[in-house]
Scaffold this motif. Structure first.
Motif, PDB file in Angstrom:
ATOM      1  N   GLY A  60       0.790  -1.231   0.000  1.00 36.08           N
ATOM      2  CA  GLY A  60       0.000   0.000   0.000  1.00 36.08           C
ATOM      3  C   GLY A  60       0.818   1.274   0.000  1.00 36.08           C
ATOM      4  O   GLY A  60       0.292   2.363  -0.275  1.00 36.08           O
ATOM      5  N   LEU A  61       2.110   1.179   0.307  1.00 36.84           N
ATOM      6  CA  LEU A  61       2.959   2.362   0.331  1.00 36.84           C
ATOM      7  C   LEU A  61       3.563   2.688  -1.035  1.00 36.84           C
ATOM      8  O   LEU A  61       4.178   3.734  -1.199  1.00 36.84           O
ATOM      9  CB  LEU A  61       4.095   2.167   1.342  1.00 36.84           C
ATOM     10  CG  LEU A  61       3.687   2.197   2.811  1.00 36.84           C
ATOM     11  CD1 LEU A  61       4.885   1.929   3.703  1.00 36.84           C
ATOM     12  CD2 LEU A  61       3.045   3.531   3.165  1.00 36.84           C
ATOM     13  N   ILE A  62       3.406   1.796  -1.984  1.00 35.47           N
ATOM     14  CA  ILE A  62       3.967   2.032  -3.327  1.00 35.47           C
ATOM     15  C   ILE A  62       2.891   2.723  -4.166  1.00 35.47           C
ATOM     16  O   ILE A  62       1.897   2.115  -4.561  1.00 35.47           O
ATOM     17  CB  ILE A  62       4.409   0.707  -3.972  1.00 35.47           C
ATOM     18  CG1 ILE A  62       5.464   0.031  -3.087  1.00 35.47           C
ATOM     19  CG2 ILE A  62       4.957   0.956  -5.370  1.00 35.47           C
ATOM     20  CD1 ILE A  62       5.913  -1.325  -3.589  1.00 35.47           C
ATOM     21  N   GLY A  95      14.466   4.454  -9.625  1.00 35.36           N
ATOM     22  CA  GLY A  95      13.890   4.877  -8.362  1.00 35.36           C
ATOM     23  C   GLY A  95      12.383   4.889  -8.287  1.00 35.36           C
ATOM     24  O   GLY A  95      11.806   5.469  -7.358  1.00 35.36           O
ATOM     25  N   MET A  96      11.700   4.273  -9.246  1.00 33.19           N
ATOM     26  CA  MET A  96      10.241   4.292  -9.246  1.00 33.19           C
ATOM     27  C   MET A  96       9.621   3.042  -8.621  1.00 33.19           C
ATOM     28  O   MET A  96       8.437   2.771  -8.796  1.00 33.19           O
ATOM     29  CB  MET A  96       9.715   4.494 -10.666  1.00 33.19           C
ATOM     30  CG  MET A  96       9.828   5.932 -11.150  1.00 33.19           C
ATOM     31  SD  MET A  96       9.024   7.118 -10.038  1.00 33.19           S
ATOM     32  CE  MET A  96       7.309   6.610 -10.186  1.00 33.19           C
ATOM     33  N   GLY A  97      10.404   2.268  -7.895  1.00 34.94           N
ATOM     34  CA  GLY A  97       9.838   1.180  -7.103  1.00 34.94           C
ATOM     35  C   GLY A  97       9.708  -0.147  -7.812  1.00 34.94           C
ATOM     36  O   GLY A  97       8.871  -0.973  -7.418  1.00 34.94           O
ATOM     37  N   SER A 268      11.069  10.918  -7.600  1.00 42.51           N
ATOM     38  CA  SER A 268      10.878   9.478  -7.785  1.00 42.51           C
ATOM     39  C   SER A 268      10.468   8.882  -6.444  1.00 42.51           C
ATOM     40  O   SER A 268      10.539   9.545  -5.400  1.00 42.51           O
ATOM     41  CB  SER A 268      12.165   8.803  -8.278  1.00 42.51           C
ATOM     42  OG  SER A 268      13.147   8.777  -7.258  1.00 42.51           O
ATOM     43  N   GLY A 269      10.085   7.617  -6.476  1.00 38.33           N
ATOM     44  CA  GLY A 269       9.759   6.938  -5.234  1.00 38.33           C
ATOM     45  C   GLY A 269      10.964   6.839  -4.316  1.00 38.33           C
ATOM     46  O   GLY A 269      10.834   6.940  -3.088  1.00 38.33           O
ATOM     47  N   ARG A 270      12.148   6.624  -4.903  1.00 37.95           N
ATOM     48  CA  ARG A 270      13.358   6.523  -4.089  1.00 37.95           C
ATOM     49  C   ARG A 270      13.662   7.846  -3.397  1.00 37.95           C
ATOM     50  O   ARG A 270      14.020   7.883  -2.220  1.00 37.95           O
ATOM     51  CB  ARG A 270      14.537   6.093  -4.957  1.00 37.95           C
ATOM     52  CG  ARG A 270      15.841   5.953  -4.177  1.00 37.95           C
ATOM     53  CD  ARG A 270      16.984   5.491  -5.069  1.00 37.95           C
ATOM     54  NE  ARG A 270      16.712   4.150  -5.582  1.00 37.95           N
ATOM     55  CZ  ARG A 270      16.866   3.784  -6.836  1.00 37.95           C
ATOM     56  NH1 ARG A 270      17.262   4.684  -7.729  1.00 37.95           N
ATOM     57  NH2 ARG A 270      16.624   2.538  -7.209  1.00 37.95           N
TER      58      ARG A 270
END
Length: 290
Positions: A60-62, A95-97, A268-270
């Motif tokens: 759920g965090l992505i 970095g996008m998961g 980015s997600g990272r």
């Protein structure tokens, strides 16, 4: 026969036995599938090393990749249930998961179904040993996802041929209880200049390119990850802040997060996760990841 001669013979026998043992190498390890849910392949001794506490986040965090998340989850669920599924290449922006999504989906499918699906990571430099690993896996009754993070091949690297055979080729084909997931920044896994060079020097240029592109074709699903918008980036920040109860007002949170992204040269997600780590450290709050 004298005692001294007996001792010399015994010494020589032991020396020869030690030499033969070194030539034979270490005995294959006994792999315990019950030791963990995730493993790392160690080809030196044919061992699956258990990973008791995998480095992963809750599904759920992505955020910001909902479409590819749903496709990967459905593919993984079907495989866990014993139905047909495809090898998957997750490619695109850094970095996008991509790798986080693979690990999170694996954990979610296990938790939601109770299915003992295993995840085995294969390091890029060990790709050439895939045939040995598949021999071990096909003899098991476990359903296994093989995972290679940041997969790509450089000029003069022929390991990609081992991967092609492991994915679909060979007389035996891929074992039914094994699926392969890989992440890469490249859609075709090989440098563009390598493909172009081989095209320009080949007798039949189209065949040279086909040889390279056919590796990516072994993946039935290509899931693309693209740079995120500011809205998606702030949604990620909000999700992390709420999940870890960081308690900062939204206006301040967003202002700091956007400034952090500017200093990092992009969103980015990272980058979002790195900001959250910095914020939690400043607030002296622990990040208890699932």
């Amino acid at each position: 026969m004298s005692e001294e001669l007996n001792l010399k013979i015994l010494h020589e026998v032991r020396r020869l036995a030690d030499a033969l043992e070194r030539l034979a190498g270490a005995a294959p390890a006994v792999n315990d599938w019950q030791a963990a849910d995730c493993f790392v392949w160690v080809p030196a001794n044919q061992r699956l090393q258990p990973v008791p506490r995998p480095n992963r986040v809750a599904l759920g965090l992505i955020r910001g990749v909902d479409h590819v998340r749903d496709i990967l989850h459905e593919n993984t669920l079907r495989f866990a249930e014993g139905f047909a599924a495809n090898n998957v290449l997750l490619w695109g922006a850094r970095g996008m998961g991509k790798s986080s999504l693979v690990k999170a989906v694996h954990a979610d499918v296990r938790a939601s179904t109770g299915n003992p699906l295993k995840l085995v990571e294969v390091h890029r430099e060990d790709i050439a040993t895939l045939p040995n690993l598949l021999d071990i896996l096909k003899a098991s009754d476990q359903r296994v996802i093989l995972f290679c993070d940041d997969l790509s091949f450089d000029h003069d690297d022929t390991a990609y041929k081992s991967l092609k055979a492991a994915l679909d080729g060979g007389i035996e084909g891929r074992p039914e209880n094994v699926l392969f997931y890989a992440t890469s920044n490249r859609r075709h896994l090989l440098p563009r200049n390598m493909m172009e060079n081989e095209q320009s020097t080949a007798i039949n240029p189209s065949e040279a390119v086909e040889e390279k592109v056919s590796l990516s074709d072994r993946f039935g699903l290509w899931l693309g990850f693209h740079k995120c918008s500011q809205e998606d980036y702030l949604t990620m920040i909000n999700g992390y802040a709420d999940y870890f109860d960081l308690g900062l007002d939204r206006e301040t949170l967003h202002a700091q997060a956007l400034e952090w992204a500017t200093t990092r040269g992009g969103r980015s997600g990272r980058v979002a996760w790195q900001y959250i780590q910095d914020l939690a450290g400043r607030l002296r709050k622990p990040l208890n990841r699932s």
